[in-house]
Motif scaffolding. Structure first.
Motif, PDB file in Angstrom:
ATOM      1  N   LEU A  20       0.836  -1.208   0.000  1.00  0.00           N
ATOM      2  CA  LEU A  20       0.000   0.000   0.000  1.00  0.00           C
ATOM      3  C   LEU A  20       0.867   1.253   0.000  1.00  0.00           C
ATOM      4  N   LEU A  21       1.892   1.264   0.850  1.00  0.00           N
ATOM      5  CA  LEU A  21       2.780   2.420   0.933  1.00  0.00           C
ATOM      6  C   LEU A  21       3.544   2.629  -0.374  1.00  0.00           C
ATOM      7  N   LYS A  22       4.047   1.547  -0.950  1.00  0.00           N
ATOM      8  CA  LYS A  22       4.796   1.648  -2.208  1.00  0.00           C
ATOM      9  C   LYS A  22       3.902   2.119  -3.353  1.00  0.00           C
ATOM     10  N   GLY A  23       2.630   1.758  -3.311  1.00  0.00           N
ATOM     11  CA  GLY A  23       1.692   2.139  -4.363  1.00  0.00           C
ATOM     12  C   GLY A  23       1.091   3.526  -4.183  1.00  0.00           C
ATOM     13  N   SER A  24       1.404   4.172  -3.071  1.00  0.00           N
ATOM     14  CA  SER A  24       0.846   5.492  -2.783  1.00  0.00           C
ATOM     15  C   SER A  24       1.847   6.582  -3.133  1.00  0.00           C
ATOM     16  N   ASN A  51     -10.773   9.813  -3.134  1.00  0.00           N
ATOM     17  CA  ASN A  51      -9.961   8.622  -3.425  1.00  0.00           C
ATOM     18  C   ASN A  51      -8.747   8.498  -2.508  1.00  0.00           C
ATOM     19  N   VAL A  52      -8.965   8.785  -1.231  1.00  0.00           N
ATOM     20  CA  VAL A  52      -7.917   8.664  -0.224  1.00  0.00           C
ATOM     21  C   VAL A  52      -8.299   7.512   0.696  1.00  0.00           C
ATOM     22  N   ARG A  53      -7.362   6.622   0.902  1.00  0.00           N
ATOM     23  CA  ARG A  53      -7.597   5.483   1.798  1.00  0.00           C
ATOM     24  C   ARG A  53      -7.192   5.902   3.214  1.00  0.00           C
ATOM     25  N   TYR A  54      -8.110   5.755   4.157  1.00  0.00           N
ATOM     26  CA  TYR A  54      -7.890   6.196   5.536  1.00  0.00           C
ATOM     27  C   TYR A  54      -8.204   5.040   6.472  1.00  0.00           C
ATOM     28  N   ASP A  90      -3.228  11.984  -5.817  1.00  0.00           N
ATOM     29  CA  ASP A  90      -3.145  13.397  -5.436  1.00  0.00           C
ATOM     30  C   ASP A  90      -2.157  13.547  -4.286  1.00  0.00           C
ATOM     31  N   GLU A  91      -1.054  14.244  -4.548  1.00  0.00           N
ATOM     32  CA  GLU A  91       0.017  14.363  -3.563  1.00  0.00           C
ATOM     33  C   GLU A  91      -0.390  15.132  -2.315  1.00  0.00           C
ATOM     34  N   THR A  92      -1.340  16.046  -2.424  1.00  0.00           N
ATOM     35  CA  THR A  92      -1.690  16.874  -1.272  1.00  0.00           C
ATOM     36  C   THR A  92      -2.991  16.477  -0.589  1.00  0.00           C
ATOM     37  N   ALA A  93      -3.777  15.593  -1.188  1.00  0.00           N
ATOM     38  CA  ALA A  93      -5.099  15.271  -0.644  1.00  0.00           C
ATOM     39  C   ALA A  93      -5.072  14.784   0.804  1.00  0.00           C
ATOM     40  N   PRO A  94      -4.228  13.818   1.180  1.00  0.00           N
ATOM     41  CA  PRO A  94      -4.257  13.373   2.580  1.00  0.00           C
ATOM     42  C   PRO A  94      -3.967  14.504   3.561  1.00  0.00           C
ATOM     43  N   PRO A 134      -3.641  24.049  -2.465  1.00  0.00           N
ATOM     44  CA  PRO A 134      -4.889  23.614  -3.106  1.00  0.00           C
ATOM     45  C   PRO A 134      -4.695  22.321  -3.900  1.00  0.00           C
ATOM     46  N   SER A 135      -5.791  21.698  -4.269  1.00  0.00           N
ATOM     47  CA  SER A 135      -5.730  20.467  -5.055  1.00  0.00           C
ATOM     48  C   SER A 135      -5.147  20.748  -6.435  1.00  0.00           C
ATOM     49  N   LYS A 136      -4.740  19.694  -7.113  1.00  0.00           N
ATOM     50  CA  LYS A 136      -4.153  19.810  -8.443  1.00  0.00           C
ATOM     51  C   LYS A 136      -5.117  20.482  -9.420  1.00  0.00           C
ATOM     52  N   GLU A 137      -6.406  20.132  -9.318  1.00  0.00           N
ATOM     53  CA  GLU A 137      -7.404  20.711 -10.217  1.00  0.00           C
ATOM     54  C   GLU A 137      -7.532  22.222 -10.009  1.00  0.00           C
TER      55      GLU A 137
END
Length: 171
Positions: A20-24, A51-54, A90-94, A134-137
């Motif tokens: 999970l960590l390697k795929g994130s 789409n963030v796994r918590y 998304d690099e900043t979402a979490p 802010p988000s990428k979008e």
């Protein structure tokens, strides 16, 4: 015998966490002490929408998984209650979502601990800074907006020059 089964199950769990960590592309850790069920439900819903796994995981399992994934720097903060948020796109979402909830709840009730992007580890201050991006979008929309203004002015100027030339040629 039972301990061998338990050990094998723990190894499988660490292997799954490592993948999970390697795929994130990014993740953030938070101390979730004192959060209510209602607040947790709202947080988890927003995580899913982005789409963030918590999830909550044992510190010892996370410590081993981070080590296996080649992400160093979390040993000091992996204590107490720990939840992790991971994103594959998304690099900043979490950090952004957890930072928002940390600000809303206040009183040390829901505190950011640390985070990472790729293999770069960020301390609490770094994650707080990431949470303000802010988000990428949104960033792309801002970029397009800032480029659109000068391009519109250039097009209007070129049209005015072309109109002036056509008037001079007609006269």
């Amino acid at each position: 015998m039972a301990s061998e089964k338990v050990l094998a199950a723990k190894k499988e769990k660490v292997a799954a966490l490592t993948e999970l960590l390697k795929g994130s592309c990014s993740g953030a850790l938070v101390d979730y002490k004192g959060i209510t069920v209602e607040e947790d439900t709202k947080l988890r819903r927003e995580m899913r929408e982005n789409n963030v796994r918590y999830f909550v995981e044992k510190n010892s399992m996370l410590r081993l998984a981070f080590k296996e994934a080649g992400i160093d720097g979390f040993d000091e903060i992996l204590n107490g209650t720990t939840a992790i948020a991971l994103s594959v796109s998304d690099e900043t979402a979490p950090a952004r979502i957890l930072g928002k909830y940390s600000d809303e709840m206040g009183d040390g009730k829901f505190e950011l601990k640390a985070g990472f992007i790729g293999t770069t580890v960020y301390d609490k201050a770094g994650v707080i800074a990431l949470s303000k991006i802010p988000s990428k979008e949104v960033l792309l929309a801002q970029l397009v907006g800032s480029l659109q203004g000068p391009l519109t002015k250039l097009a209007a100027t070129l049209k005015a020059v072309a109109d002036k030339k056509s008037e001079e040629g007609a006269a």
